[in-house]
Design a protein around this motif. Sequence first.
Motif, PDB file in Angstrom:
ATOM      1  N   ALA A  60       0.836  -1.209   0.000  1.00 30.19           N
ATOM      2  CA  ALA A  60       0.000   0.000   0.000  1.00 30.19           C
ATOM      3  C   ALA A  60       0.868   1.254   0.000  1.00 30.19           C
ATOM      4  N   LEU A  61       1.959   1.218   0.761  1.00 25.48           N
ATOM      5  CA  LEU A  61       2.895   2.353   0.805  1.00 25.48           C
ATOM      6  C   LEU A  61       3.533   2.590  -0.563  1.00 25.48           C
ATOM      7  N   ALA A  62       3.987   1.514  -1.208  1.00 25.93           N
ATOM      8  CA  ALA A  62       4.639   1.632  -2.517  1.00 25.93           C
ATOM      9  C   ALA A  62       3.672   2.148  -3.578  1.00 25.93           C
ATOM     10  N   ILE A  63       2.451   1.572  -3.613  1.00 25.83           N
ATOM     11  CA  ILE A  63       1.457   1.966  -4.632  1.00 25.83           C
ATOM     12  C   ILE A  63       1.037   3.416  -4.438  1.00 25.83           C
ATOM     13  N   SER A  64       0.731   3.794  -3.200  1.00 26.15           N
ATOM     14  CA  SER A  64       0.284   5.172  -2.947  1.00 26.15           C
ATOM     15  C   SER A  64       1.397   6.177  -3.234  1.00 26.15           C
ATOM     16  N   SER A  65       2.663   5.782  -2.993  1.00 23.58           N
ATOM     17  CA  SER A  65       3.796   6.672  -3.276  1.00 23.58           C
ATOM     18  C   SER A  65       3.926   6.962  -4.760  1.00 23.58           C
ATOM     19  N   LEU A  66       3.515   6.015  -5.616  1.00 18.17           N
ATOM     20  CA  LEU A  66       3.557   6.230  -7.064  1.00 18.17           C
ATOM     21  C   LEU A  66       2.668   7.396  -7.487  1.00 18.17           C
ATOM     22  N   PHE A  67       1.623   7.657  -6.701  1.00 18.65           N
ATOM     23  CA  PHE A  67       0.691   8.745  -7.025  1.00 18.65           C
ATOM     24  C   PHE A  67       1.308  10.127  -6.803  1.00 18.65           C
ATOM     25  N   ALA A  68       2.551  10.166  -6.299  1.00 21.32           N
ATOM     26  CA  ALA A  68       3.267  11.450  -6.165  1.00 21.32           C
ATOM     27  C   ALA A  68       3.485  12.105  -7.525  1.00 21.32           C
ATOM     28  N   ILE A  69       3.318  11.340  -8.602  1.00 19.42           N
ATOM     29  CA  ILE A  69       3.446  11.914  -9.946  1.00 19.42           C
ATOM     30  C   ILE A  69       2.457  13.063 -10.145  1.00 19.42           C
ATOM     31  N   LEU A  70       1.296  12.991  -9.509  1.00 19.68           N
ATOM     32  CA  LEU A  70       0.289  14.060  -9.674  1.00 19.68           C
ATOM     33  C   LEU A  70       0.735  15.371  -9.038  1.00 19.68           C
ATOM     34  N   PRO A  71       1.152  15.395  -7.746  1.00 18.82           N
ATOM     35  CA  PRO A  71       1.663  16.670  -7.220  1.00 18.82           C
ATOM     36  C   PRO A  71       2.885  17.191  -7.968  1.00 18.82           C
ATOM     37  N   PHE A  72       3.730  16.295  -8.486  1.00 21.74           N
ATOM     38  CA  PHE A  72       4.881  16.755  -9.277  1.00 21.74           C
ATOM     39  C   PHE A  72       4.407  17.489 -10.528  1.00 21.74           C
ATOM     40  N   LEU A  73       3.406  16.936 -11.194  1.00 19.87           N
ATOM     41  CA  LEU A  73       2.868  17.581 -12.408  1.00 19.87           C
ATOM     42  C   LEU A  73       2.141  18.875 -12.057  1.00 19.87           C
ATOM     43  N   PHE A  74       1.437  18.890 -10.931  1.00 14.15           N
ATOM     44  CA  PHE A  74       0.771  20.132 -10.490  1.00 14.15           C
ATOM     45  C   PHE A  74       1.811  21.240 -10.324  1.00 14.15           C
ATOM     46  N   GLN A  75       2.964  20.906  -9.725  1.00 17.91           N
ATOM     47  CA  GLN A  75       4.023  21.903  -9.508  1.00 17.91           C
ATOM     48  C   GLN A  75       4.604  22.392 -10.839  1.00 17.91           C
ATOM     49  N   ALA A  76       4.789  21.476 -11.785  1.00 20.74           N
ATOM     50  CA  ALA A  76       5.327  21.867 -13.093  1.00 20.74           C
ATOM     51  C   ALA A  76       4.366  22.826 -13.798  1.00 20.74           C
ATOM     52  N   PHE A  77       3.080  22.477 -13.822  1.00 22.93           N
ATOM     53  CA  PHE A  77       2.086  23.346 -14.463  1.00 22.93           C
ATOM     54  C   PHE A  77       1.962  24.685 -13.733  1.00 22.93           C
ATOM     55  N   GLN A  78       2.081  24.662 -12.410  1.00 19.36           N
ATOM     56  CA  GLN A  78       1.988  25.912 -11.647  1.00 19.36           C
ATOM     57  C   GLN A  78       3.175  26.819 -11.945  1.00 19.36           C
TER      58      GLN A  78
END
Length: 294
Positions: free
Chosen positions: A260-278
């Motif tokens: 669960a920790l590994a799978i949920s950590s993969l979702f960090a791609i979304l905040p990374f993309l939010f920061q790039a677009f911001q």
Amino acid sequence: LHNRMEKTVLFPRKRETGEIYQDALRFLHSERKPLARIIAVYVLPFLLIYAAAQVFMQMKLAGSADLMREMEPEKLIKEIGPVYKNLMITLAFYLFVQSLYMAAIFSYVQVYVARGKGGFTSGEVITLLSSNALLALGASLGVAFISFSGLFLLIIPGLILANSLSLTPFIAIFERKGIPFALLRSFLLTSKAWWHTLVLNLTGILIIWGVNILLTLPLSAMLTASGSASPASSAAAPAPAVTAAALPTELWQWIALGAALAISSLFAILPFLFQAFQYFNLTARIQKPGEDGH
């Protein structure tokens, strides 16, 4: 050609919060295959090692929690030293994995912006990985140091600084003018839309936590039904020391917690993309006529 142009995501332009969410998902869907390959080869193995190390440390803590409670204070201080040492090692490895993941996504965006959709290979992204991972690590350490300094003073200044400096890793990689410059640039950019940036960052954190909670819900329910407390959720950062009562008792439960920790950590791609677009949103808003935005 029309289909390709339809799917192309233009990064450098002004966007509202809703548009950033929408375009981040559109970009992720459009580039899912090359991104998945890069993540699977260069990020996932380290992420799995981190999850295993995290779970192993919690297992050791759970096994020695009762013993530690019965110890004399002097002996407890001596025994707890290695625990904190392991915690610091796990935290350092977490920062490394996070920086590597960040570098993979930001390198991809960097090449995508420069060359356009379909105008580059994954190999071109991979050649940037090592140098960008070091930049991301240095930037993350700088942000962490400044934010924790703020936390030691008061909670609120630490949170304000963490949000204000959240664009530092992307700026360090994309503009390549050094980490001190990136820290200052992030502070100045986010000051133009501080609350907007906070909403994006909180959304990213809540997505990771939410996925982790959903994945551990069946295990939590099982442990609650058997008289135990629910397991500690940890996705965006390493878990603090927890008591034996808060953790599973069987090996498969520990494995489920690590997965669960590994799978949920993969979702960090979304905040990374939010920061790039911001970043591109804010640079477009302060850009003077005649400038190219970079």
